[in-house]
Motif scaffolding. Structure first.
Motif, PDB file in Angstrom:
ATOM      1  N   LEU A 711       0.914  -1.314  -0.062  1.00 55.36           N
ATOM      2  CA  LEU A 711      -0.058   0.104   0.014  1.00 55.36           C
ATOM      3  C   LEU A 711       0.658   1.381   0.024  1.00 55.36           C
ATOM      4  CD1 LEU A 711      -2.825  -1.042   2.799  1.00 55.36           C
ATOM      5  CD2 LEU A 711      -2.885  -1.146  -0.016  1.00 55.36           C
ATOM      6  N   ARG A 712       2.091   1.097   0.295  1.00 56.36           N
ATOM      7  CA  ARG A 712       2.870   2.282   0.241  1.00 56.36           C
ATOM      8  C   ARG A 712       4.368   2.018  -0.131  1.00 56.36           C
ATOM      9  NH1 ARG A 712       2.352   1.462   6.274  1.00 56.36           N
ATOM     10  NH2 ARG A 712       4.216   0.071   6.817  1.00 56.36           N
ATOM     11  N   ARG A 713       5.055   3.107  -0.432  1.00 59.20           N
ATOM     12  CA  ARG A 713       6.402   3.002  -0.622  1.00 59.20           C
ATOM     13  C   ARG A 713       7.227   3.868   0.225  1.00 59.20           C
ATOM     14  NH1 ARG A 713      10.465  -0.433  -2.679  1.00 59.20           N
ATOM     15  NH2 ARG A 713      12.262   0.935  -3.058  1.00 59.20           N
ATOM     16  N   VAL A 714       8.020   3.334   1.145  1.00 58.29           N
ATOM     17  CA  VAL A 714       8.699   4.307   1.918  1.00 58.29           C
ATOM     18  C   VAL A 714       9.890   4.785   1.399  1.00 58.29           C
ATOM     19  CG1 VAL A 714       9.733   4.390   4.271  1.00 58.29           C
ATOM     20  CG2 VAL A 714       7.872   2.861   3.961  1.00 58.29           C
ATOM     21  N   VAL A 715      10.036   6.339   1.304  1.00 56.18           N
ATOM     22  CA  VAL A 715      11.245   7.072   0.753  1.00 56.18           C
ATOM     23  C   VAL A 715      12.137   7.290   1.980  1.00 56.18           C
ATOM     24  CG1 VAL A 715      11.885   9.046  -0.466  1.00 56.18           C
ATOM     25  CG2 VAL A 715       9.703   8.222  -0.724  1.00 56.18           C
ATOM     26  N   VAL A 716      13.628   6.727   1.683  1.00 53.07           N
ATOM     27  CA  VAL A 716      14.570   7.329   2.532  1.00 53.07           C
ATOM     28  C   VAL A 716      15.368   7.974   2.338  1.00 53.07           C
ATOM     29  CG1 VAL A 716      16.158   6.198   4.051  1.00 53.07           C
ATOM     30  CG2 VAL A 716      14.149   4.850   3.654  1.00 53.07           C
ATOM     31  N   GLU A 717      15.499   9.410   2.488  1.00 56.99           N
ATOM     32  CA  GLU A 717      16.234  10.495   2.129  1.00 56.99           C
ATOM     33  C   GLU A 717      17.292  10.883   3.218  1.00 56.99           C
ATOM     34  OE1 GLU A 717      12.972  12.079  -0.763  1.00 56.99           O
ATOM     35  OE2 GLU A 717      13.640  13.597   0.869  1.00 56.99           O
ATOM     36  N   PRO A 718      18.193  11.738   2.549  1.00 55.64           N
ATOM     37  CA  PRO A 718      19.384  12.312   3.440  1.00 55.64           C
ATOM     38  C   PRO A 718      18.633  13.587   3.983  1.00 55.64           C
ATOM     39  CG  PRO A 718      20.046  12.509   1.272  1.00 55.64           C
ATOM     40  CD  PRO A 718      18.850  11.581   1.202  1.00 55.64           C
ATOM     41  N   SER A 719      19.159  14.119   5.194  1.00 54.90           N
ATOM     42  CA  SER A 719      18.724  15.190   5.686  1.00 54.90           C
ATOM     43  C   SER A 719      19.109  16.362   4.790  1.00 54.90           C
ATOM     44  CB  SER A 719      19.309  15.287   7.130  1.00 54.90           C
ATOM     45  OG  SER A 719      18.838  16.837   7.650  1.00 54.90           O
ATOM     46  N   VAL A 720      18.249  17.464   4.764  1.00 60.81           N
ATOM     47  CA  VAL A 720      18.720  19.021   4.183  1.00 60.81           C
ATOM     48  C   VAL A 720      19.630  19.542   5.007  1.00 60.81           C
ATOM     49  CG1 VAL A 720      16.576  18.761   2.967  1.00 60.81           C
ATOM     50  CG2 VAL A 720      16.666  20.010   5.047  1.00 60.81           C
ATOM     51  N   LEU A 721      19.697  19.056   6.455  1.00 60.59           N
ATOM     52  CA  LEU A 721      20.826  19.527   7.431  1.00 60.59           C
ATOM     53  C   LEU A 721      22.096  19.460   7.050  1.00 60.59           C
ATOM     54  CD1 LEU A 721      18.083  19.504  10.436  1.00 60.59           C
ATOM     55  CD2 LEU A 721      18.340  21.368   8.897  1.00 60.59           C
ATOM     56  N   SER A 722      22.969  20.287   7.549  1.00 58.95           N
ATOM     57  CA  SER A 722      24.328  20.010   7.829  1.00 58.95           C
ATOM     58  C   SER A 722      24.845  19.139   8.793  1.00 58.95           C
ATOM     59  CB  SER A 722      25.240  21.132   7.893  1.00 58.95           C
ATOM     60  OG  SER A 722      24.936  21.898   8.859  1.00 58.95           O
ATOM     61  N   ALA A 723      25.914  18.747   8.906  1.00 60.70           N
ATOM     62  CA  ALA A 723      26.472  18.260  10.277  1.00 60.70           C
ATOM     63  C   ALA A 723      26.202  18.687  11.568  1.00 60.70           C
ATOM     64  CB  ALA A 723      28.065  17.949  10.259  1.00 60.70           C
ATOM     65  N   GLU A 724      25.898  19.995  11.545  1.00 59.82           N
ATOM     66  CA  GLU A 724      25.316  20.633  12.674  1.00 59.82           C
ATOM     67  C   GLU A 724      23.806  20.613  12.813  1.00 59.82           C
ATOM     68  OE1 GLU A 724      26.913  22.406  10.385  1.00 59.82           O
ATOM     69  OE2 GLU A 724      28.930  22.691  11.222  1.00 59.82           O
ATOM     70  N   ALA A 725      23.106  19.590  12.637  1.00 56.70           N
ATOM     71  CA  ALA A 725      21.789  19.352  12.259  1.00 56.70           C
ATOM     72  C   ALA A 725      21.015  19.552  13.686  1.00 56.70           C
ATOM     73  CB  ALA A 725      21.603  17.672  12.084  1.00 56.70           C
ATOM     74  N   ALA A 726      21.720  19.063  14.661  1.00 53.93           N
ATOM     75  CA  ALA A 726      20.785  19.165  16.118  1.00 53.93           C
ATOM     76  C   ALA A 726      21.048  20.793  16.649  1.00 53.93           C
ATOM     77  CB  ALA A 726      21.486  18.411  17.123  1.00 53.93           C
ATOM     78  N   ALA A 727      21.975  21.465  16.229  1.00 52.29           N
ATOM     79  CA  ALA A 727      22.392  23.090  16.554  1.00 52.29           C
ATOM     80  C   ALA A 727      21.175  23.792  15.897  1.00 52.29           C
ATOM     81  CB  ALA A 727      23.776  23.381  16.419  1.00 52.29           C
ATOM     82  N   VAL A 728      21.130  23.426  14.548  1.00 50.57           N
ATOM     83  CA  VAL A 728      20.251  24.137  13.594  1.00 50.57           C
ATOM     84  C   VAL A 728      19.103  23.835  13.839  1.00 50.57           C
ATOM     85  CG1 VAL A 728      19.771  24.326  11.301  1.00 50.57           C
ATOM     86  CG2 VAL A 728      22.274  24.102  11.732  1.00 50.57           C
ATOM     87  N   GLY A 729      18.836  22.542  14.148  1.00 47.86           N
ATOM     88  CA  GLY A 729      17.229  22.260  14.841  1.00 47.86           C
ATOM     89  C   GLY A 729      16.888  22.738  16.001  1.00 47.86           C
ATOM     90  N   ALA A 730      17.831  22.998  16.932  1.00 44.01           N
ATOM     91  CA  ALA A 730      17.547  23.660  18.117  1.00 44.01           C
ATOM     92  C   ALA A 730      17.290  25.137  17.931  1.00 44.01           C
ATOM     93  CB  ALA A 730      18.659  23.659  19.134  1.00 44.01           C
ATOM     94  N   ALA A 731      17.911  25.722  17.185  1.00 39.53           N
ATOM     95  CA  ALA A 731      17.636  27.187  16.656  1.00 39.53           C
ATOM     96  C   ALA A 731      16.010  27.242  16.202  1.00 39.53           C
ATOM     97  CB  ALA A 731      18.643  27.985  15.842  1.00 39.53           C
ATOM     98  N   SER A 732      16.011  26.315  15.152  1.00 37.07           N
ATOM     99  CA  SER A 732      14.779  26.055  14.407  1.00 37.07           C
ATOM    100  C   SER A 732      13.518  25.841  15.424  1.00 37.07           C
ATOM    101  CB  SER A 732      14.574  25.032  13.383  1.00 37.07           C
ATOM    102  OG  SER A 732      15.672  25.125  12.410  1.00 37.07           O
ATOM    103  N   THR A 733      13.622  25.494  16.524  1.00 40.77           N
ATOM    104  CA  THR A 733      12.606  25.269  17.522  1.00 40.77           C
ATOM    105  C   THR A 733      12.108  26.725  17.868  1.00 40.77           C
ATOM    106  OG1 THR A 733      14.195  25.188  19.336  1.00 40.77           O
ATOM    107  CG2 THR A 733      13.628  23.179  18.357  1.00 40.77           C
ATOM    108  N   ILE A 734      13.006  27.452  18.102  1.00 41.45           N
ATOM    109  CA  ILE A 734      12.342  28.897  18.258  1.00 41.45           C
ATOM    110  C   ILE A 734      11.658  29.284  17.191  1.00 41.45           C
ATOM    111  CG2 ILE A 734      13.156  31.317  18.548  1.00 41.45           C
ATOM    112  CD1 ILE A 734      13.985  29.429  20.961  1.00 41.45           C
TER     113      ILE A 734
END
Length: 756
Positions: A711-734
């Protein structure tokens, strides 16, 4: 307390301790006997009509006591005094009901009506405890002698066969924070009551068996340890109860004057006083969350459940930390008002529809007002009015005009990337990363600083704050003074978001139970939010991925451990404790790996920087020399194995694939559970060298084996974020908290804003 169904069926099984109390009431006779018999018969499955016939009472009476049991347990079967002036008033009960009323603001008249007291009596008690809004900023606890008028925390509890002592902590100088709403539910208080009762029963039994070893010497040792652990607090030992004719004096346990002795208020019982102190702590301090008292209940239950032959003479619970501890003595710089990150930002959105328009523009990149109206269902007039307001505030800017087939040209709008900025800080066992990003997700400044897991907590907090200040100072020329929205902090789980506490991060044991959020708020006079690192990465992926991430997805975060950030139904999914996405146990269950105690095994495969180098060496690859001061299995070793795998080394490639297979089996369970069709891979250890190995193996697993694979095809993709994913994500939570349209949930995080 146990709850009964509200229908005419059985009330359910009764715990043995409550059944014993009810049987005692039934045997003693008196007004409680009939009430106890009603509940006992209902627990045996009898219906109201049969109970009424057996006891010779009306069905209305039976229904009343069943309903009282349903709503309040054993407490509901007690007497409810009529309004007026009773002979005795338990002040602590009044205080508890006042503090734990919805919103933490129980009115005197409502409490008086509930307890059967006069309004004047309740108002007088509130004034005596200084709980009225117009009273001093700190409460006054009328122990004997009174506690100093200061901030008050519950810091510990000592119970043995002779006595029970509550340890309170006070600190002068800081104004009391207003309650942000009740953070302690009645379920926790009821569970704590049961745990205290069980611990007292066990203590008395041990005392009856001749175990009297923990005399005041044991208490003195406990209090001395508390004074060493909390040198920045005034500590007060409040005797809840003690054996009659005790030959020794409580002052003997605190002879060094590091802890002052007190007795409970004359107008309170020790049980209600304990509840009042917990309620006062919980509603006065946001860091005093449910977790603190769940920990206390667990400690009491461990004591009560210990075998008689085990060395468990006393309960010695001591709270680890409170906000402002460990004694850094640092407060926000007095010159903070001159910094671009101080004060309140000017981008305070006035309506849900403004958030809807911004979200639509953000996902589209550039879009005309007519297209906004079409996609959102808002009227053209509303969109034009909102867009004009956002243009005036600089949040939107107009793009080049588009030619139209008829009428005047259309002018699309887009987000102004420089309109707002946020700082993100990622805390990792090996390195701290700080980034400043703009609304488009572009990194304005980034800084890193190494850190070791054995660093002192106070020094660690100072280092995090210093890194944040340095990064903001470097970005000053690029950040609008009225457009800095706040700071997001990403930490390894598990975390207590409600209290801003890092609980037990992997490889960071020295920082366990650290109230990091509130310690950082002393350094930064702006909005500070804390998220688990994988959840923060998902927030960044959603924000920066724009239309590519405009659907449900799971973010697999490959860090020091493998975590999951979930974006479901248009918002981050955090779970009831904000710890959703713990991935390791899911992998262990999927692989059938169970430890000797029956728990899912802690999989080494779910810690890539350790497992990949070890597997590579086991497969025949030469060990990678540790960097100076480093250890085998460090980041450097992992990167070296990844580089070798990309170059074709069979042992290195096999090691990466083995870890990828284990992660893939956990991802398979997640796909089946959530029915999602997008998995994003990212994090510091999802490097370019190993990306294809993880993508291929996980994509194969989640598409070949799911139950609903047709019923579905699961797409597995690399993140658009850099190696600083968690830091960039933390700022994005704001940004996410500020701009994402939600009908509910924003107010629960508003209490992280600085007072005033």
């Amino acid at each position: 307390m146990p709850k009964a169904p509200q229908d005419d069926g059985p009330v359910g099984s009764l715990p043995p301790e409550h059944r014993a109390v009810l049987h005692r009431w039934a045997e003693e006779g008196g007004p409680l006997a009939t009430r106890a018999r009603v509940v006992l018969l209902a627990a045996d499955g009898l219906r109201d009509a049969e109970i009424s016939r057996r006891l010779g009472v009306s069905r209305q009476t039976v229904g009343t006591w069943r309903q009282r049991w349903t709503s309040a347990g054993i407490d509901g079967l007690g007497h409810r005094p009529r309004t007026g002036r009773p002979a005795t008033v338990d002040e602590a009960e009044v205080v508890t009901r006042t503090l734990l009323a919805p919103g933490g603001s129980g009115a005197s008249r409502a409490v008086a009506r509930e307890l059967g007291l006069s309004h004047a009596t309740v108002a007088g008690i509130r004034r005596r405890w200084r709980l009225s809004p117009d009273e001093a900023p700190a409460p006054s606890v009328p122990t004997r002698p009174p506690l100093p008028s200061a901030e008050v925390w519950v810091m510990g509890l000592y119970v043995d066969a002779r006595r029970a002592v509550l340890l309170a902590g006070t600190r002068q100088g800081a104004p009391r924070q207003p309650a942000a709403g009740t953070v302690l539910g009645t379920d926790v208080l009821a569970g704590l009551d049961r745990a205290v009762e069980a611990a007292l029963t066990a203590a008395m039994a041990r005392g009856a068996d001749g175990d009297t070893s923990p005399a005041y010497g044991g208490l003195a040792e406990y209090l001395a340890g508390a004074a060493r652990s909390h040198p920045d607090l005034g500590l007060h030992a409040i005797t809840l109860w003690e054996m009659a004719n005790e030959p020794e004096s409580p002052q003997q346990a605190v002879h060094d004057k590091l802890v002052t002795p007190h007795q409970i208020p004359a107008r309170s019982t020790w049980r209600t006083f304990l509840r009042a102190m917990i309620a006062l702590d919980s509603t006065s301090h946001p860091e005093s969350s449910r977790r603190v008292y769940l920990d206390l209940a667990a400690e009491l239950e461990r004591y009560a459940g210990a075998r008689p032959d085990t060395p468990c003479a006393a309960v010695r619970w001591l709270r680890e930390n409170v906000a402002g501890h460990p004694g850094t003595g640092h407060h926000a710089d007095s010159t903070a008002g001159n910094q671009p990150w101080s004060g309140v930002n000017q981008i305070d959105l006035g309506s849900f529809n403004e958030c809807v328009v911004i979200e639509t523009v953000r996902l589209s990149g550039t879009i005309t007002r007519g297209e906004i109206a079409h996609r959102t269902g808002l009227t053209q007039q509303s969109v034009s009015r909102i867009a004009r307001s956002l243009l005036d505030r600089g949040i939107l800017i107009e793009d080049a005009q588009r030619r139209a087939t008829s009428g005047k040209p259309r002018t699309p709008v887009r987000l102004c990337g420089t309109a707002a900025h946020a700082l993100g800080i990622h805390i990792d066992p090996e390195v701290l990363t700080a980034v400043v990003i703009d609304l488009d997700g572009a990194i304005v400044r980034t800084r890193t600083r190494p850190v070791t897991a054995d660093i002192d907590p106070a020094e660690f907090v100072e280092r995090v704050a210093a890194l944040g200040r340095e990064t903001l100072a470097e970005a000053r020329g690029s950040v609008r003074e009225d457009g800095f929205l706040g700071i997001g902090v990403a930490v390894p789980g598990p975390v207590d978001i409600a209290s801003g506490t890092v609980l037990g991060p992997p490889l960071m044991s020295a920082w366990g139970d650290l109230p990091l959020l509130y310690l950082l708020q002393e350094h930064f006079p702006c909005l500070v939010l804390m998220e688990k690192d994988s959840t923060a990465a998902a927030a960044g992926e959603r924000w920066i991925g724009r239309d590519r991430r405009a659907r449900d997805f799971a973010y697999l975060y490959l860090g020091t451990g493998v975590g999951t950030g979930l974006y479901l139904n248009g918002d981050l999914y955090r779970g009831i404790s904000a710890n959703a996405g713990e991935f390791g146990q899911l992998c262990a269950i999927a692989l059938g790996r169970v430890a000797e105690d029956g728990r899912p095994e802690i999989l080494p495969e779910c810690n890539p920087p350790v497992s990949v180098p070890e597997l590579a060496v086991r497969g025949g690859m030469r060990p990678v020399p540790a960097a100076p001061g480093g250890t085998p299995g460090s980041t450097a070793a992992y990167l070296a194995v990844g580089e070798a795998a990309a170059a074709g080394d069979p042992a290195a490639a096999a090691a990466v694939r083995e870890v990828a297979r284990a992660v893939g089996r956990g991802a398979l369970g997640m796909v089946d559970l959530l029915d999602i069709d997008l998995i994003v891979l990212g994090g510091p250890f999802f490097t370019e060298d190993v990306a294809d190995f993880y993508l291929d193996e996980i994509a194969r697993t989640v598409n070949a084996f799911p139950t609903a694979r047709r019923l579905r095809r699961v797409v597995v993709e690399p993140s658009v974020l850099s190696a600083e994913a968690a830091a960039v994500g933390a700022a994005s939570t704001i940004f996410h908290a500020t701009f994402t349209p939600r009908l509910r949930g924003r107010e629960s995080r508003a209490r992280h804003l600085p007072a005033g």
